[in-house]
Design an enzyme around this catalytic site. Structure first.
Site, PDB file in Angstrom:
ATOM      1  N   LEU A  99       0.825  -1.211   0.000  1.00 37.07           N
ATOM      2  CA  LEU A  99       0.000   0.000   0.000  1.00 37.07           C
ATOM      3  C   LEU A  99       0.860   1.263   0.000  1.00 37.07           C
ATOM      4  O   LEU A  99       2.028   1.226   0.421  1.00 37.07           O
ATOM      5  CB  LEU A  99      -0.886   0.018   1.254  1.00 37.07           C
ATOM      6  CG  LEU A  99      -1.979  -1.048   1.354  1.00 37.07           C
ATOM      7  CD1 LEU A  99      -2.608  -1.020   2.756  1.00 37.07           C
ATOM      8  CD2 LEU A  99      -3.049  -0.846   0.278  1.00 37.07           C
ATOM      9  N   GLY A 101       2.375   4.269   1.552  1.00 31.19           N
ATOM     10  CA  GLY A 101       2.711   4.513   2.952  1.00 31.19           C
ATOM     11  C   GLY A 101       3.184   3.277   3.702  1.00 31.19           C
ATOM     12  O   GLY A 101       3.489   3.342   4.896  1.00 31.19           O
ATOM     13  N   ASP A 128       6.434   6.150  -7.836  1.00 30.60           N
ATOM     14  CA  ASP A 128       6.096   7.570  -7.701  1.00 30.60           C
ATOM     15  C   ASP A 128       6.977   8.429  -8.610  1.00 30.60           C
ATOM     16  O   ASP A 128       6.489   9.361  -9.262  1.00 30.60           O
ATOM     17  CB  ASP A 128       6.322   7.957  -6.229  1.00 30.60           C
ATOM     18  CG  ASP A 128       5.226   8.867  -5.732  1.00 30.60           C
ATOM     19  OD1 ASP A 128       4.233   9.039  -6.454  1.00 30.60           O
ATOM     20  OD2 ASP A 128       5.370   9.410  -4.618  1.00 30.60           O
ATOM     21  N   ARG A 131       6.410   7.993 -12.458  1.00 27.87           N
ATOM     22  CA  ARG A 131       5.200   8.657 -12.931  1.00 27.87           C
ATOM     23  C   ARG A 131       5.452  10.121 -13.305  1.00 27.87           C
ATOM     24  O   ARG A 131       4.574  10.788 -13.837  1.00 27.87           O
ATOM     25  CB  ARG A 131       4.085   8.535 -11.888  1.00 27.87           C
ATOM     26  CG  ARG A 131       3.432   7.167 -11.899  1.00 27.87           C
ATOM     27  CD  ARG A 131       2.400   7.001 -10.822  1.00 27.87           C
ATOM     28  NE  ARG A 131       1.677   5.739 -10.966  1.00 27.87           N
ATOM     29  CZ  ARG A 131       0.660   5.535 -11.777  1.00 27.87           C
ATOM     30  NH1 ARG A 131       0.230   6.530 -12.542  1.00 27.87           N
ATOM     31  NH2 ARG A 131       0.068   4.354 -11.852  1.00 27.87           N
ATOM     32  N   ARG A 145      -2.655   1.214 -14.545  1.00 30.92           N
ATOM     33  CA  ARG A 145      -1.741   0.609 -13.568  1.00 30.92           C
ATOM     34  C   ARG A 145      -1.063  -0.608 -14.212  1.00 30.92           C
ATOM     35  O   ARG A 145       0.142  -0.823 -14.028  1.00 30.92           O
ATOM     36  CB  ARG A 145      -2.508   0.177 -12.314  1.00 30.92           C
ATOM     37  CG  ARG A 145      -3.050   1.336 -11.479  1.00 30.92           C
ATOM     38  CD  ARG A 145      -3.636   0.785 -10.197  1.00 30.92           C
ATOM     39  NE  ARG A 145      -4.556   1.689  -9.538  1.00 30.92           N
ATOM     40  CZ  ARG A 145      -4.314   2.296  -8.366  1.00 30.92           C
ATOM     41  NH1 ARG A 145      -3.174   2.127  -7.751  1.00 30.92           N
ATOM     42  NH2 ARG A 145      -5.223   3.070  -7.817  1.00 30.92           N
ATOM     43  N   SER A 172       1.782  -1.716  -7.241  1.00 31.48           N
ATOM     44  CA  SER A 172       1.476  -2.914  -8.053  1.00 31.48           C
ATOM     45  C   SER A 172       0.386  -3.767  -7.385  1.00 31.48           C
ATOM     46  O   SER A 172       0.675  -4.871  -6.925  1.00 31.48           O
ATOM     47  CB  SER A 172       2.737  -3.728  -8.338  1.00 31.48           C
ATOM     48  OG  SER A 172       3.604  -3.802  -7.226  1.00 31.48           O
ATOM     49  N   GLY A 230     -10.593   6.209  -6.534  1.00 28.04           N
ATOM     50  CA  GLY A 230      -9.813   5.028  -6.908  1.00 28.04           C
ATOM     51  C   GLY A 230      -8.489   4.964  -6.194  1.00 28.04           C
ATOM     52  O   GLY A 230      -7.462   4.635  -6.801  1.00 28.04           O
TER      53      GLY A 230
END
Ligand code: PPS
Ligand code: ADP
Length: 286
Positions: A99, A101, A128, A131, A145, A172, A230
């Site tokens: 997840l 964090g 991150d 992107r 994704r 992922s 989302g």
């Protein structure tokens, strides 16, 4: 200054003359186009003696005497084994999933540092960050994704082929996408070894509550407020790896990093867990 040259294979008699020292020849396969000269390293398996033609022959035609495609292919220097030997490690991918964090980037960074301190070369691909560049055209719909993971998997594969330990840290969230990456990295690097895959999945198994409490970017707050749609873990799924049991089948390596009671392992301890695994599996030697 660019000289327009074409190269051709010498005849036997020309080779003989060369041997007598009248002209120095190159042991390279070179196809040269106007203003574009590409030199390959000296080749160990097969040697073609070649010399330049005059500039009037510069533009290749279908009848030019170039080595055939198959000749050229056989001349390319693959060198994966040599690179691994040079680096004294095996190229592979450590794929960190979890997840937002959960500590993926923290582990990636700590792992990379630990490997460096042991003289091992790694490179981090962080979801991150990617992107902002390679994957900046992608959002967070399921198919985007999937494409994000696919592209990153392909890049990771290249790094592994280059001999590096590539550390990819992306949410992922979909099992199928991670499996696709697995299938991209078969055992090509490890013909002689016990490995079946050159990828290790690391599952950051941190509870959503902890990740949400950390919320370093304030995204969970926005997602809870409905300002981001989302968001993984809130209104988009995360499918945990199924293969993190202690007795991991050879063909599907995965390890899990989780809290001990309420205590999260430190970044150094997390990295140590992965390094121990890599070491045990023989990735840290060539
Ligand atoms: N909707 C939604 N869902 C999840 N994450 C989101 C979303 N929107 C933005 N972000 C930020 O994007 C980072 C995740 O990018 P990834 O490329 O790792 O995501 S994925 O693997 O394609 O799911 C993730 O970074 P990390 O916190 O480092 O995981 C988030 O900061
Ligand atoms: N093992 C850990 N112990 C304590 N805090 C951590 C740990 N791992 C990560 N953190 C903290 O949690 C937050 C999220 O970590 P990060 O690595 O950015 O997660 P992710 O990349 O999965 O989004 C950061 O503020 C980081 O400092």
């Amino acid at each position: 200054m660019t000289e327009d040259l074409e190269w051709r294979v010498l005849s036997e008699s020309e080779k003989e003359r060369e041997r007598k020292g009248r002209r120095k020849s190159l042991l390279l396969c070179v196809s040269t186009f106007i203003h574009c000269h590409c030199f390959l390293p000296t080749l160990s398996t097969q040697q073609h003696t070649i010399k330049p033609l005059s500039p009037s022959h510069a533009i290749p035609t279908p009848h030019s005497k170039f080595p055939s495609d198959s000749d050229t292919q056989s001349l390319f220097f693959s060198g994966r084994a040599e690179r691994q030997k040079l680096l004294n490690q095996k190229g592979c991918v450590v794929w960190i999933t979890g997840l937002s964090g959960s500590g993926k980037s923290t582990l990636a960074c700590s792992l990379s540092r630990e490997l460096y301190s042991r003289g091992k070369l790694s490179y981090v691909l962080d979801g991150d960050n990617l992107r902002h560049g390679l994957n900046k055209d992608l959002g967070f719909k399921a198919e985007e994704r999937t494409e994000n993971i696919r592209r990153t998997g392909e890049v990771a594969k290249l790094f592994a082929d280059a001999g590096l330990i590539c550390v990819a840290s992306l949410i992922s969230p979909y099992r199928r996408d991670r499996d696709t990456c697995r299938s991209m990295l078969p055992d090509a690097n490890f013909i002689e070894a016990r490995h079946h895959e050159a990828i290790l999945i690391v599952f950051m198994n941190m509870p959503l509550e902890l990740c949400e409490l950390r919320d370093p970017k304030g995204l969970y707050k926005l997602a809870r407020a409905g300002k981001i749609k989302g968001f993984t873990g809130i209104d988009d799924p995360y499918e945990p790896p199924l293969n993190c049991e202690v007795h991991v089948p050879e063909a599907s390596k995965a390890i899990e990093i989780k809290q001990d009671g309420d205590v999260c392992p430190t970044p150094t301890v997390m990295a140590g867990q992965v390094v121990t695994y890599l070491e045990k599996e023989g990735f840290l030697e060539h």
